[in-house]
Structures are given as C-alpha cells and as structure tokens.
Design a protein around this motif. Structure first.
Motif, short mmCIF file in Angstrom:
data_model
loop_
_atom_site.label_atom_id
_atom_site.label_comp_id
_atom_site.label_asym_id
_atom_site.label_seq_id
_atom_site.Cartn_x
_atom_site.Cartn_y
_atom_site.Cartn_z
N ILE A 64 -8.72 22.68 -12.88
CA ILE A 64 -9.91 23.22 -12.22
C ILE A 64 -9.93 24.71 -12.51
CG2 ILE A 64 -11.12 23.50 -10.02
CD1 ILE A 64 -9.39 21.18 -8.93
N ASP A 68 -15.43 26.24 -12.28
CA ASP A 68 -15.55 25.06 -11.43
C ASP A 68 -15.53 25.45 -9.96
OD1 ASP A 68 -15.57 23.34 -13.64
OD2 ASP A 68 -13.39 23.22 -13.66
N GLN A 72 -18.63 24.97 -7.35
CA GLN A 72 -18.49 24.04 -6.23
C GLN A 72 -18.34 24.75 -4.89
OE1 GLN A 72 -15.19 21.46 -7.26
NE2 GLN A 72 -16.12 20.88 -9.20
#
Length: 747
Positions: A64, A68, A72
């Motif tokens: 990740i 990312d 998110q």
C-alpha cells in the motif's frame, strides 16, 4: 440495520463471480496487450529483504503506497486495512483503542511490526488498567506499507510467526522533483468525523549539494469513536463510546548525504507521542453487594523515540548492495487511573483509588544486509544474507493507593495488590540472527531456499520491588538456539501466468512475561512461579498460489495451511503448594491449525470496450478456519468470510477520480462457547464512496463518504471472546455514516 447472512453470502458470491469473470478475461487481456508484452509488477522489499516484484515472491504480500493511502483517506491503522480481507485491527474501546494487527488469525506480539527496518516495541496487558498496545505509528509520513502474510521467521526471526507489517517513511528525494530541485514545502489539513479528529501537518525539505534533509510535523486532535450504540448513561449496559479526548504529535527529521550516489548515508530522528483522557462511564457500576464505583477517569501517555543511522553501499564487486544500520528505539506507556468508590458496609465510607501502570522497552540494535547475484552454469542466483543483533531492556510496574475520604486513612494495598508490584522482573534480552536466502533460477523455474539461525538469551534482573512482591521466587534465565528453514518455488509457466509454493518453519521465543511471570498474594491464596522449561512456539506453514498479470487485468489465488505447536498459555493452574497457595505457571499446551484461501482480481474497463477505459473493477476475498486442536474448539481470532468489491473511475482527461467500494462479511458462526454462548457478529455490508480532485499541480483534495447506508456494523475482530448476552456489544460497533476529508498543498 445488519444485512442477513444469506444476503451477504449472495453478495459475496457475486463478488466471487466477478473475480472468476476477470480470471476468464485475462487471456483476452493478453490479446489486447500483445502476447508477450511485459507488465511491470508491484515491487516488495519486505518479503525477501531485497527488491523483488511480487510475482517473483512465493508468498502473499500486500503493498500500500502513499498514493493509495491518500486516495482512500487513511488516517489510522484500521483505515489502512479496511479493504484488505484477512487482515484486521481489533478495537478495544475508547481508552485502549486499536491493539495492533491480526493477520490470518494471529495477532499481538506474534506479528513483526517495523518502521524503516527498526522493530516496533512489544505490547503488554494485564488486568483492567494496564494495556500497552502497538498503535505507535503516524501514517502521514509514510511512503509505503508492506504486509507479509504467514510466517516469515526465516528472514525476521522470532516475532514474525504470523507475518510482518513494514512501514517505510519518506526520504527527502520523495518530495523533491529531480536533482536540480532545492526546496519543497508540503502542508496538509484534514478532518475525520468518525472520531471528530482534526489533522494538521507540514514538511520542509531542502537540498544543498550532496546534503539533503527534511523536517516533518503532524498534529492530531480527536475524541471518542462515534459508534452506533444509542444508550448513554453509566454501567456495563452503556453502548455509546466512553468520552475520550486525545492529542498526538509526530516529529520526523532526516539528514542525508549522497542521496542519489553510490554510498548514501542517512540519519533519522523520530518522536511520537499520544496523550489521552477517558471518562470511563461504562465502569461506573456496582462491583459488589456493598461497593459501587461512582467515577473512573483515565489519563494516559504513550511515546516512542527512534534514532537510526544507516548507509547503503552499491556495486562492491560480487556484492550488489551492502546495508548497515544502527538504531535505538525507546517506548514508554504510562496509564493513570483514578477511581471513586462508595462503600455501604462498616457504617459507610467514600474511597478514592489511584493506580499507575508503566511499561517501558528500549531496543538497541544493529544489522547488516548484503545482496548479490551470480551465474553458475545454467543457473542464475540472486542472494541475500544478513546478520542482526539486538539488546532489549523491558520493565513494567504497577503502583497505587487507596484513600478513605471518610476516615482520612491511606493504604498502598488496593484489592489483591500490595503496591508497588512488578508482574515480571526487569529483563534484558539478547537476540541475534544470521540468515541466508538464494533465488536459484533455471529457465522459468525459480527455487528459493532460505534459512535463519537465531540466538535468544533472556536475563532477568529482579529488583527490590519484584523480590518483596514474590518472596521465595527465583526468576530464571533462558538460552535458546533455533533454526528456521524455508523452501519456495515460483514457476512462470507463461509470460503472464505463474504458480508458486512455499514451506516455512516459524518460531517465537518464550516471552519474558511468561518465563518469569510473578505475582504472589498470601491473603487471597495464590502465587505464580517461573517456568524456565518453556519451549518456543513453532509453526509449519504451507502455501500454494496462482497469479496472472496483464496490462488491463490481474488476479491471484492463495491457499494456505498453518500448523502451530507449543502455543504458550499464561496462568495455568498447577494445583496447591505446601503453603496452601494455588500455584499458576505458564505452559506449552496449545496446538492450533489455521487454513484458508484468499483471492484478488482487478479488471480494466478497456478490456471490455475502449469507451470504458476510465473504469476499473477490483475484488478481494478471504476465508479462513482456525481451531485450537488441543481443546477441539474454534479460535475467536479468525475473521469470517469477508469480501471487497470496488468500481473505480479515473478519466485521463479530467483531474478527478472516484471509487465506490463495498465491504461484506457473513455471520461469524464459529465461536468458542466453552465459557458460554459466544457473540456471533452478524453478516454485514458497508458501502463507501471515495474521491480525489487534483485541483492543480500544487493542490489535491480527497473526500471519503463512509458507511453510506448508516448501517450498524460490529466487526468480529472487535468482539472476540464476548458472550451473546453482553449488553455492551454496540460500544464496539463502527461509526454510522461518516466523512473524511483532506487538503494537501505543495510549494
């Protein structure tokens, strides 16, 4: 409203069908991209301690990156894995918060957690007022996070029995645009309504000649998590979260010389601190027929300081790279509890209790890692070798007093405890490891043998507090050697397809808190004794998998079977001794088996039609079954079947993107009912909408709308071991509809 079991099962089946359809379309993706078109894969470092594409690693690894996390709207470690089935972060309530990572059913100190290669300190908990967790990393300064699922003892040693979580922070070069860029300033503001948290941060980066550096500050201020519990008031039936306020600061400084050269050297200083206060209204209740807690306040501080110096040398003859690192990591947890009580017996009185729990761990260590490659006939080799050495000092204590406000008397005996006490002696531990791994390639087949030899020495240093609290108890030392082999296989039988298999032997050395657990109370009739004969916990882990990767589609499937032996149980009754005291001792008793399957797939819309190029569909599924085979009962730490399905939209011509994500799980029907019917978390589904707007090259806005349906969601990880009739279940539920937003500026 919770989603019914079969409704969620149907949704998960649809997700699985979508994944199957993506697998079916992978061959078509090859036609679109060209039969032998190379696909650049995601790179992992943690899985082999050297940079490898994930397709070259015989293990399940999740990477990740910072993009990312930004996309998110990730603010904490629970957010980090919200879309990672098979990995969870249990929430323990307002005061003690997020405990740490659980991977495939194993958590706590059985998971190796590190930041920039430096281990995060252990967690430790005892009783109701002492719980030092492992949520010690602010995510704002991270470049990437890697999660290795399954035993990694052949590279990481004792603490990686269940897996590895590796955090990597950003270097100055991650902020500067090219070699000629000299100065960068980044600022960030954010808000999360789930716990009313406000975030502010800034980073200043500068470069002059061969020297570069950065200074970053992140501040957070928040309250308790807004659960779906609707009942306020006091006592165990309270379902609203206890009032809580926290303030945290994370400071990171780096100084580098020769960042882009052949021998960069880096100095890192980091300090993290979190101060919190909790009004434990749920603890305001009757504790006996004559005694009632009328108020309970907590004042806690957690801090971690890290100093590290490291250098990587490149192109040293037969050695491709040589890294050395020296580090010091110091953590302290202080938890103060003030409790008011009313006692009706003996004419009545008002009491005030004060308790303080301390847990300190200091790690001083060093490591060196070498990588290289060679050819021997038809075989190609990529090898990594290393040595690690750590000295760890761990100290824990509890102190307190009770004051009778009616009579004015004072006592350091509170309940069964005659304070101060240590639940284990001050302990010095030496851990040393030597490892070697070789990727041996022949044509499309790669065989990966590896082995690590670990030395573990535990040296207790009992002081006056421990000796007076445990008369006649002599702590014992421990010396252990352990060999951890592994054997992996990767077969790239097609330019786009590969299969892998892996066997790994894992171990975990007996913890200091179990070898020399110490508490004696003659008044209440019990004592605990050391057990120098404790054996290391061990595991045999097997995994096979299949991967496919194309320009517009990718998929993976993993099947695993992990068998654990000699699991340590604390405080096992050993009967009554000659003095009439009930004796407790830690013992190797438990055998555990955890097996399951995990699948991931991603499909680009261009594979179906050029007009759909802006769209992508991704899915993930995790199922596991775990049992304590020695007692023939299920493990509560296993998450139920969980799936994630996302539909993303990212047009190349517009500065915006969005994704609708569904997270679903079925009812947690397998619970350990040996102490009564366990609570079975219902099947549930959550829908999130996340979006990003690239306002300009200097500004980004991220927005997350979470739990769009405002559903009641109780994660199984949050209610492990709780009974079906527990009135406080909703106190551990997730927030209803909530919003997260971030603004990032670059100058």
């Amino acid at each position: 409203m919770a989603m019914g079991k079969w409704g969620v099962a149907g949704a998960l089946a649809m997700a699985g069908a979508s994944g199957a359809a993506e697998l079916d379309l992978l061959a078509r993706a090859g036609g679109a991209a060209g039969a032998d078109a190379p696909v650049l894969g995601t790179v992992t470092v943690s899985a082999s301690k050297d940079a490898r594409e994930i397709d070259e690693v015989p293990a399940s690894v999740t990477v990740i990156d910072a993009a990312d996390m930004q996309r998110q709207v990730v603010e904490n470690i629970a957010d980090l894995v919200r879309y990672e089935p098979g990995v969870s972060v249990p929430m323990q309530g307002s005061r003690f918060g997020r405990s740490g990572f659980t991977i495939r059913g194993l958590g706590g100190n059985r998971i190796q957690v590190e930041i920039d290669g430096v281990p995060i300190p252990d967690g430790f908990a005892i009783g109701d007022f002492a719980n030092a967790g492992r949520d010690l990393v602010d995510l704002d300064n991270l470049k990437r996070v890697e999660i290795v699922r399954g035993s990694a003892s052949s590279l990481y040693g004792s603490d990686a029995l269940g897996g590895v979580v590796s955090f990597t922070t950003r270097d100055p070069g991650d902020y500067l645009d090219g070699a000629d860029d000299r100065l960068a300033i980044h600022a960030r503001g954010g808000y999360a309504s789930a716990d009313d948290t406000w975030i502010g941060g800034s980073t200043i980066v500068a470069r002059g000649g061969a020297v570069s550096g950065l200074l970053s500050t992140v501040l957070r201020s928040g309250d308790q998590l807004s659960t779906k519990g609707g009942q306020g008031g006091t006592g165990s039936s309270r379902t609203q979260a206890d009032p809580h306020a926290s303030r945290s600061v994370n400071l990171l400084a780096k100084l580098m010389h020769g960042e882009t050269g052949d021998a960069p050297i880096k100095l890192t200083l980091e300090h993290y601190r979190d101060d919190s206060r909790t009004e434990a209204l749920s603890a305001v209740r009757a504790v006996s027929a004559t005694t009632r807690t009328t108020a309970l306040h907590a004042d806690d501080r957690v801090s971690r300081s890290r100093l590290a110096l490291e250098q990587t040398l490149f192109e040293l003859g037969a050695v491709d790279s040589a890294l050395w690192r020296l580090y010091l990591n110091d953590s302290r947890t202080r938890q103060d509890t003030r409790e008011a009580r009313s006692v009706s017996s003996g004419g009545g009185s008002l009491r005030e209790r004060e308790r303080r729990a301390l847990f300190k761990q200091q790690v001083i260590g060093g490591e060196s890692t070498l990588t290289g490659h060679a050819d021997t006939g038809v075989f190609g080799h990529r090898w990594v070798a290393g040595v690690e050495l750590e000295r760890i000092r761990t100290a824990q204590s509890r102190s307190g007093r009770e004051r009778n406000l009616t009579t004015g008397t004072d006592s350091t005996t509170v309940g069964p405890d005659a304070f101060p006490v240590r639940d284990f002696p001050i302990t010095h531990t030496i851990e040393a490891g030597l490892y070697l791994q070789d990727d041996i390639r022949w044509d499309r087949l790669t065989v990966i043998p590896g082995v690590r030899l670990d030395y573990y020495k535990l040296d207790p240093r009992p002081d006056r507090i421990f000796i007076e609290d445990n008369p006649g108890i002599a702590p014992r030392g421990l010396d252990k050697l352990k060999l951890s082999p592994k054997l992996g296989l990767v077969w790239a039988f097609d330019p786009h397809w590969s299969a892998y298999g892996n066997y790994a032997r894992g171990f975990r050395a007996p913890p200091y808190s179990d070898v020399n657990v110490g508490f004696t109370n003659v008044q209440f009739g019990y004592t605990a004794i050391p057990n120098p004969d404790l054996k290391p916990e061990t595991s045999n882990s097997f995994e096979i998998g299949l991967r496919a990767g194309y320009d517009e589609a990718s998929a993976s499937l993993a099947l695993f079977d992990n068998r654990y032996h000699q699991f340590i149980q604390s405080f096992v009754s050993q009967g009554v001794n000659a003095d009439g005291l009930l004796v407790f001792q830690s013992q190797n008793l438990t055998r555990v088996r955890i097996f399951g399957a995990e699948a991931k797939a991603e499909l680009g819309g261009a594979l179906l039609a050029e007009t759909l190029r802006a769209f992508r569909v991704r899915g993930a599924l995790a199922w596991a079954k775990g049992d304590d085979t020695s007692a023939n009962r299920p493990l509560n730490s296993i998450d139920p079947l969980t799936g994630v399905l996302g539909l993303g939209w990212r047009p190349s011509a517009l500065p915006v993107s969005a994704e609708l994500v569904a997270t679903m799980s079925i009812e947690d029907s397998r619970t350990d009912n040996s102490a009564g019917q366990g609570y079975q978390a219902p099947g549930q589904a959550r829908f999130d909408l996340i979006g990003e707007w690239r306002v300009s090259p200097q500004a980004d806005v991220n927005l997350g709308l979470f739990n769009l349906g405002d559903r009641r969601i109780v994660p199984a990880a949050n209610v492990q071991g709780r009974l079906a009739g527990d009135p406080s279940i909703d106190r551990y539920s997730q927030p209803g509809f909530n919003v997260g937003a971030n603004l990032r500026l670059r100058f």
